[in-house]
Design an enzyme around this catalytic site. Sequence first.
Site, PDB file in Angstrom:
ATOM      1  N   PRO A  10       9.454 -46.053  21.254  1.00  0.00           N
ATOM      2  CA  PRO A  10      10.778 -46.223  21.292  1.00  0.00           C
ATOM      3  C   PRO A  10      11.852 -45.069  21.107  1.00  0.00           C
ATOM      4  CG  PRO A  10       9.656 -47.798  19.555  1.00  0.00           C
ATOM      5  CD  PRO A  10       8.703 -46.815  20.107  1.00  0.00           C
ATOM      6  N   GLY A  11      11.511 -44.291  20.287  1.00  0.00           N
ATOM      7  CA  GLY A  11      12.218 -43.175  20.191  1.00  0.00           C
ATOM      8  C   GLY A  11      12.446 -42.216  21.207  1.00  0.00           C
ATOM      9  N   ASP A  69       4.754 -36.436  27.586  1.00  0.00           N
ATOM     10  CA  ASP A  69       3.859 -36.167  26.536  1.00  0.00           C
ATOM     11  C   ASP A  69       4.278 -34.689  25.752  1.00  0.00           C
ATOM     12  OD1 ASP A  69       1.012 -37.202  25.876  1.00  0.00           O
ATOM     13  OD2 ASP A  69       0.573 -34.835  25.644  1.00  0.00           O
ATOM     14  N   TYR A 153       8.130 -36.285  13.680  1.00  0.00           N
ATOM     15  CA  TYR A 153       8.371 -35.114  12.774  1.00  0.00           C
ATOM     16  C   TYR A 153       9.781 -34.805  12.664  1.00  0.00           C
ATOM     17  CZ  TYR A 153       3.283 -35.148  13.761  1.00  0.00           C
ATOM     18  OH  TYR A 153       2.176 -35.649  13.796  1.00  0.00           O
TER      19      TYR A 153
HETATM   20  P1  ITT Z   1       3.774 -42.659  24.505  1.00  0.00           P
HETATM   21  O1  ITT Z   1       2.385 -41.770  24.988  1.00  0.00           O
HETATM   22  O2  ITT Z   1       3.647 -44.163  24.723  1.00  0.00           O
HETATM   23  O3  ITT Z   1       4.995 -41.992  25.249  1.00  0.00           O
HETATM   24  P2  ITT Z   1       3.141 -41.294  22.048  1.00  0.00           P
HETATM   25  O4  ITT Z   1       4.172 -41.421  20.728  1.00  0.00           O
HETATM   26  O5  ITT Z   1       2.007 -41.791  21.825  1.00  0.00           O
HETATM   27  O6  ITT Z   1       3.872 -42.458  23.015  1.00  0.00           O
HETATM   28  P3  ITT Z   1       2.498 -38.649  22.599  1.00  0.00           P
HETATM   29  O7  ITT Z   1       1.100 -38.704  22.697  1.00  0.00           O
HETATM   30  O8  ITT Z   1       3.110 -37.781  23.721  1.00  0.00           O
HETATM   31  O9  ITT Z   1       3.271 -40.170  22.735  1.00  0.00           O
HETATM   32  O10 ITT Z   1       2.618 -37.927  21.201  1.00  0.00           O
HETATM   33  C1  ITT Z   1       3.940 -37.449  20.800  1.00  0.00           C
HETATM   34  C2  ITT Z   1       4.026 -37.326  19.285  1.00  0.00           C
HETATM   35  O11 ITT Z   1       4.488 -36.199  18.963  1.00  0.00           O
HETATM   36  C3  ITT Z   1       5.151 -38.362  18.863  1.00  0.00           C
HETATM   37  O12 ITT Z   1       4.368 -39.528  18.361  1.00  0.00           O
HETATM   38  C4  ITT Z   1       5.733 -37.713  17.809  1.00  0.00           C
HETATM   39  O13 ITT Z   1       4.789 -37.795  16.471  1.00  0.00           O
HETATM   40  C5  ITT Z   1       5.633 -36.375  17.988  1.00  0.00           C
HETATM   41  N1  ITT Z   1       6.961 -36.097  18.880  1.00  0.00           N
HETATM   42  C6  ITT Z   1       7.344 -35.844  20.115  1.00  0.00           C
HETATM   43  N2  ITT Z   1       8.465 -35.574  20.407  1.00  0.00           N
HETATM   44  C7  ITT Z   1       9.215 -35.647  19.026  1.00  0.00           C
HETATM   45  C8  ITT Z   1      10.408 -35.602  18.935  1.00  0.00           C
HETATM   46  O14 ITT Z   1      11.480 -35.440  19.361  1.00  0.00           O
HETATM   47  N3  ITT Z   1      10.714 -35.693  17.407  1.00  0.00           N
HETATM   48  C9  ITT Z   1       9.654 -35.855  16.491  1.00  0.00           C
HETATM   49  N4  ITT Z   1       8.371 -35.922  16.685  1.00  0.00           N
HETATM   50  C10 ITT Z   1       8.000 -35.952  18.163  1.00  0.00           C
END
Ligand code: ITT
Length: 197
Positions: A10-11, A69, A153
């Site tokens: 959702p973020g 990603d 993070y």
């Molecule tokens: P989707 O695959 O469903 O999009 P996910 O959270 O599993 O969601 P990722 O595999 O790309 O996606 O993991 C990205 C992670 O990196 C995310 O869960 C956060 O822990 C971190 N992350 C990415 N962008 C961030 C941001 O803008 N601020 C803080 N943490 C972030």
Amino acid sequence: MELVLATANPGKFRELAEGLKPLGFALRSLLDFPGLRLPEETGATFEDNAFLKAAYTAKATGLPALADDSGLVVPALGGEPGVYSARYGGKATDRERNVYLLERMRHLKGEERKARFVAVLVLAFPDGHAELYRGEVEGYILEAPRGEGGFGYDPLFYLPEAGKTFAEMSPEEKARHSHRGRALSALLQAWKDGPPP
Ligand code: ITT
């Protein structure tokens, strides 16, 4: 144009939807497609995983799909958590992952606490065509969380030029500086006069 945002986070969804507003796309979420689950992220790079998610969703829905990603890269930890950011240390929540990261970095000081956020956006079409946009931002991992905004993070990621963590910024301020904001700017630039050639 209808566009599916291929994310269950959702973020990310909030930030992508806000950033894409100028293009006026009709956005769909995965919730509009009951039963559709993103594929397992088996790739070794952000690029591979973003492509996997976007191409799968475009094919399954018959609509263009945008996947993100992203993750945090800490060079002093050999690039951890990297593509494993969402499941770092096998921890289930953002808070637990933040505690785990702080523990892993307990012995690191000063420049060793440098980190970068990376975001790769892939826009995939049902015919197999795909476009890729990338953004990065460099900062430092604090020794304790600061701020309540954002997700993941963000409370640990300090940006020296702003004097704040991402979690201490408004959504607009985070978007101006963030990896995702930068990748979105590249996408907006490519699409400002309509679909790129
Ligand atoms: P989707 O695959 O469903 O999009 P996910 O959270 O599993 O969601 P990722 O595999 O790309 O996606 O993991 C990205 C992670 O990196 C995310 O869960 C956060 O822990 C971190 N992350 C990415 N962008 C961030 C941001 O803008 N601020 C803080 N943490 C972030």
